[in-house]
Each structure stands twice: as structure tokens, then as C-alpha cells.
Motif scaffolding. Structure first.
Motif, short mmCIF file in Angstrom:
data_model
loop_
_atom_site.label_atom_id
_atom_site.label_comp_id
_atom_site.label_asym_id
_atom_site.label_seq_id
_atom_site.Cartn_x
_atom_site.Cartn_y
_atom_site.Cartn_z
N PHE A 1 0.88 -1.57 0.35
CA PHE A 1 -0.02 0.21 -0.36
C PHE A 1 0.46 1.40 0.33
CE2 PHE A 1 -2.52 -3.02 1.36
CZ PHE A 1 -4.19 -3.33 1.34
N GLU A 2 0.03 2.45 -0.36
CA GLU A 2 0.96 3.60 -0.86
C GLU A 2 0.86 3.95 1.25
OE1 GLU A 2 2.46 4.83 -3.25
OE2 GLU A 2 2.35 3.59 -3.96
N GLU A 3 1.91 5.09 1.53
CA GLU A 3 1.96 5.59 2.93
C GLU A 3 1.40 6.51 3.04
OE1 GLU A 3 3.32 6.52 6.55
OE2 GLU A 3 3.99 4.96 5.08
N ILE A 4 0.25 7.31 1.81
CA ILE A 4 -0.69 7.94 1.84
C ILE A 4 -1.95 7.02 1.96
CG2 ILE A 4 -0.58 8.38 -0.29
CD1 ILE A 4 -1.24 11.26 1.89
N GLN A 5 -2.01 6.13 1.79
CA GLN A 5 -2.94 5.49 2.11
C GLN A 5 -3.09 4.97 3.48
OE1 GLN A 5 -2.61 2.05 -0.85
NE2 GLN A 5 -4.72 3.29 -2.18
N ILE A 6 -1.83 4.75 3.68
CA ILE A 6 -2.16 4.39 5.56
C ILE A 6 -2.01 5.32 5.93
CG2 ILE A 6 -0.09 3.27 7.09
CD1 ILE A 6 -1.14 1.33 4.68
N LYS A 7 -1.50 6.18 6.53
CA LYS A 7 -1.70 7.68 6.85
C LYS A 7 -3.39 7.83 7.37
CE LYS A 7 2.76 9.88 6.96
NZ LYS A 7 3.68 10.61 6.25
N LYS A 8 -4.11 8.01 5.32
CA LYS A 8 -5.88 7.99 5.73
C LYS A 8 -6.57 7.20 6.41
CE LYS A 8 -5.68 10.54 1.21
NZ LYS A 8 -5.47 10.85 -0.47
N VAL A 9 -6.28 6.27 6.18
CA VAL A 9 -6.95 4.72 6.41
C VAL A 9 -6.87 5.54 8.41
CG1 VAL A 9 -6.90 2.64 7.54
CG2 VAL A 9 -6.50 2.84 4.91
N ALA A 10 -5.42 5.49 8.69
CA ALA A 10 -5.26 5.97 10.17
C ALA A 10 -6.33 6.73 10.56
CB ALA A 10 -4.17 6.12 10.36
N GLN A 11 -5.85 7.90 9.80
CA GLN A 11 -7.40 9.30 10.35
C GLN A 11 -8.75 8.33 10.69
OE1 GLN A 11 -6.08 12.86 8.65
NE2 GLN A 11 -8.48 12.76 8.57
N LEU A 12 -9.02 8.40 9.57
CA LEU A 12 -10.23 7.68 9.06
C LEU A 12 -11.27 6.76 10.62
CD1 LEU A 12 -13.07 7.83 8.13
CD2 LEU A 12 -11.74 6.01 6.17
N VAL A 13 -10.02 5.88 10.34
CA VAL A 13 -10.42 4.26 11.59
C VAL A 13 -10.28 5.06 13.18
CG1 VAL A 13 -10.07 2.42 12.72
CG2 VAL A 13 -9.73 2.43 9.56
N GLN A 14 -9.36 5.80 13.27
CA GLN A 14 -9.69 6.46 14.88
C GLN A 14 -10.43 7.55 15.03
OE1 GLN A 14 -5.69 8.53 14.35
NE2 GLN A 14 -4.58 7.68 16.07
N ASP A 15 -11.12 8.25 13.56
CA ASP A 15 -12.90 8.56 13.82
C ASP A 15 -13.38 7.47 14.69
OD1 ASP A 15 -14.48 11.42 13.64
OD2 ASP A 15 -14.72 10.04 12.03
N LEU A 16 -14.05 6.66 13.42
CA LEU A 16 -14.60 5.57 13.45
C LEU A 16 -15.17 4.68 14.92
CD1 LEU A 16 -14.74 5.03 9.66
CD2 LEU A 16 -17.03 6.63 10.79
N ALA A 17 -13.76 4.60 14.82
CA ALA A 17 -13.63 4.03 16.07
C ALA A 17 -14.49 4.73 16.98
CB ALA A 17 -12.05 3.22 16.59
N LEU A 18 -13.47 5.98 17.28
CA LEU A 18 -13.86 6.63 19.04
C LEU A 18 -15.69 7.45 18.77
CD1 LEU A 18 -13.01 8.64 21.22
CD2 LEU A 18 -12.65 10.54 19.61
N ARG A 19 -15.90 7.71 17.44
CA ARG A 19 -16.91 8.04 17.42
C ARG A 19 -18.14 6.69 17.94
NH1 ARG A 19 -19.13 9.38 12.85
NH2 ARG A 19 -17.46 9.24 11.25
N TYR A 20 -17.88 5.54 17.26
CA TYR A 20 -19.35 4.70 17.28
C TYR A 20 -18.58 3.52 18.71
CZ TYR A 20 -21.14 6.14 13.68
OH TYR A 20 -21.76 6.73 11.77
N ASP A 21 -17.91 3.75 19.03
CA ASP A 21 -17.59 2.90 20.14
C ASP A 21 -16.82 1.22 19.91
OD1 ASP A 21 -16.03 2.30 23.16
OD2 ASP A 21 -18.19 1.84 23.49
N ILE A 22 -16.32 1.44 18.91
CA ILE A 22 -15.67 0.12 18.59
C ILE A 22 -15.09 -0.93 18.82
CG2 ILE A 22 -15.23 -1.21 15.98
CD1 ILE A 22 -16.73 0.87 14.34
#
Length: 294
Positions: free
Chosen positions: A150-171
Motif C-alpha cells: 500500500f502507498e504510505e499516504i493511504q496508510i495515513k488516511k486509513v489511520a485518520q479515518l479509522v481512529q475517528d470512526l472507532a471513537l465515534r461509534y465506540d468500536i
């Protein structure tokens, strides 16, 4: 004549009240969502499922916006600041399909799907398993080197997005999974080169085992003493769907391979061995009782 028309209209209102002759004097009732609130509830979104698209940006966009599959989010491999939201989180995307995890099936109803542009298997290896010698060597499963980075930029985007979702939905960390984890006989994405360990260690995303616990379970005698039903039950305890047969059949090997893709990507044997057993036991020790099944 006017009197007759009035009489007919009145008769229709009396006999056919559903066609629109509703009294304007009826009170309007309000929905009160503030005075009382129930405590017996939880978030509808329980799982985040990560995928790769098996295609370039253009093909992935076309497939996910005009076809019969979709995802909530799409991450291209372009070096920009965009994460594309294709389906509102409140709506159901068609990304998971048949399968299950952590006691739940029909995961489209309770999950957020994230697609990442990636070829999955390197095109030069795409048909490698048709080679009899190679297929025998790797037990019919792609080894680590066949997968695309995977591209490095993709990993950083995944990290930001999943952190936000996991926090908001308490996953739960356990419920941040790959497509292969919930559909091991159908899917292998996001593949062996998706950096689960890095995401856990650097961004606090998902589940990972403690190395000390793994070493604790690296005991050959304990592994050899464990029966097939006992090991399969350990997979179920973590969340995987696996049959209850007393053998390691093809479907069971698929589960082992999916587990290794996630937690032992450089050790893709697709067979139950000591290392896989130790990792599984270490995960169950760390995350026992962390699921919310309601």
C-alpha cells in the motif's frame, strides 16, 4: 344543483375518510426526544471492515459508484488530501456480503466499509496458483510476496479515518477487521501487506497480541495436546466463524489463512501450527470478554 353537489361531497367524506377529508381541527402531536431516554441501547455500527479494490483509481471509482457494490469510504492511491465518502454512514453500503464475525451475520447492516485502491495480488502472480508445483508448495494459497504494498499516504488516511470512526461509534478493537476475517472462504483482502501491526502500534487501531503472551503459549506440548475441536473453539472465541468438524478441511484452512493474513502475514502456511496457535491463544487472553453482542 349546488345543494346536491354539497350533499355528495359530505357523503364522500363520511364514507371515505381516507381520501383526504381529514378534519383540520385535529391536534398535531410532537415527538419528544428530550424528556425521557432509555439506557438499554448501543450504537448500530459495530464493525469496521477494510478492503482492497483489485483495480486502479478509475476502475475502483466506476465499480463503487455505478455497480452493485459500494462502500462508505474510498481511499485512492493519489498523494492528495481526499478521503471519499461514497455512502452516508447512516445508510447501508453493499461491501461485506455473506459471512460473519463476533457472533454477527449480515454485516452490511452493522458495519462501515472502507475500500482502499490496491491490486491485491501482483498481476505477475495472479495466475500463479494454476502452476501445480507452486500450488502444492503453498498449499493453494498465495504467499506474502505475491501481495502488493500500500502507498504510505493511504496508510495515513486509513489511520485518520479509522481512529475517528472507532471513537465515534465506540468500536471494539477486535471488530476492526479485514474482509477476509469475516468471509475467509470468499475473500483475502486487504491482504498480507496491509499493516495491521503498524496501525496498532503507531495509531492504536485494532487488535494485536502481546509478544510476551505469545511466547508463553509457544509450548509444543500444549499445542500437541490441544484437540481440533478445542482449537476451533478458540477461533470462535476470538470471533471467527469456523465449522465444528473434527478435521482440518478446506473451509477450516481458509479460516487459518485469513487469521494468518491478519496476525502472521509472513507466516502464511494455511495450516494449524505452533506459532498460529500461540498467537490465537495470546489474542484470546488479551481480549477475552471485550465483545458487546447487543
Amino acid at each position: 344543483m349546488a345543494k346536491n353537489i354539497t350533499s355528495i361531497a359530505l357523503a364522500m367524506c363520511l364514507t371515505l375518510p381516507l381520501i383526504g377529508c381529514v378534519s383540520t381541527t385535529e391536534p398535531r402531536y410532537i415527538i419528544d426526544s428530550q424528556t425521557y431516554q432509555a439506557t438499554g441501547k448501543s450504537e448500530r455500527i459495530k464493525t469496521i471492515i477494510l478492503h482492497y479494490t483489485v483495480g486502479d483509481n478509475a476502475r475502483s471509482l466506476k465499480q463503487l459508484t455505478t455497480g452493485n457494490v459500494s462502500s462508505h469510504y474510498l481511499i485512492l492511491n493519489e498523494d492528495d488530501d481526499k478521503i471519499y465518502n461514497l455512502v452516508p454512514e447512516s445508510e447501508r453500503a453493499w461491501h461485506a456480503g455473506d459471512g460473519g464475525f463476533a457472533g454477527r451475520t449480515i454485516l452490511n447492516d452493522t458495519s462501515i466499509g472502507i475500500e482502499i485502491v490496491n491490486n491485491g495480488i501482483d498481476p505477475k502472480y495472479r495466475n500463479a496458483l494454476k502452476n501445480a508445483a507452486l500450488k502444492a508448495e503453498v498449499q493453494g494459497y498465495h504467499p506474502y510476496k505475491h501481495y502488493v504494498e500500500f502507498e504510505e499516504i493511504q496508510i495515513k488516511k486509513v489511520a485518520q479515518l479509522v481512529q475517528d470512526l472507532a471513537l465515534r461509534y465506540d468500536i471494539s478493537p477486535k471488530n476492526i477487521i479485514g474482509h477476509a476475517d469475516m468471509a475467509p472462504s470468499r475473500k483475502i483482502d486487504p491482504g498480507a501487506k496491509f499493516p495491521w501491526q503498524r496501525l496498532y502500534e503507531q495509531y492504536g487501531i485494532g487488535a494485536w497480541y502481546n509478544q510476551q503472551d505469545k511466547q508463553l503459549f509457544m509450548n509444543q506440548d500444549k499445542f500437541e495436546a490441544a484437540t481440533i475441536p478445542e482449537i476451533k473453539q478458540a477461533f470462535r472465541e476470538y470471533g471467527y466463524q469456523i465449522n465444528d468438524s473434527d478435521e482440518w478441511d478446506k473451509a477450516s484452512h481458509d479460516v487459518i489463512y485469513a487469521f494468518q493474513l491478519h496476525f502472521s502475514p509472513q507466516h502464511l502456511t494455511a495450516t494449524m501450527d505452533l506459532e498460529t496457535y500461540a498467537v490465537l491463544k495470546a489474542l484470546n487472553k488479551k481480549y477475552a470478554g471485550t465483545d458487546d453482542f447487543y
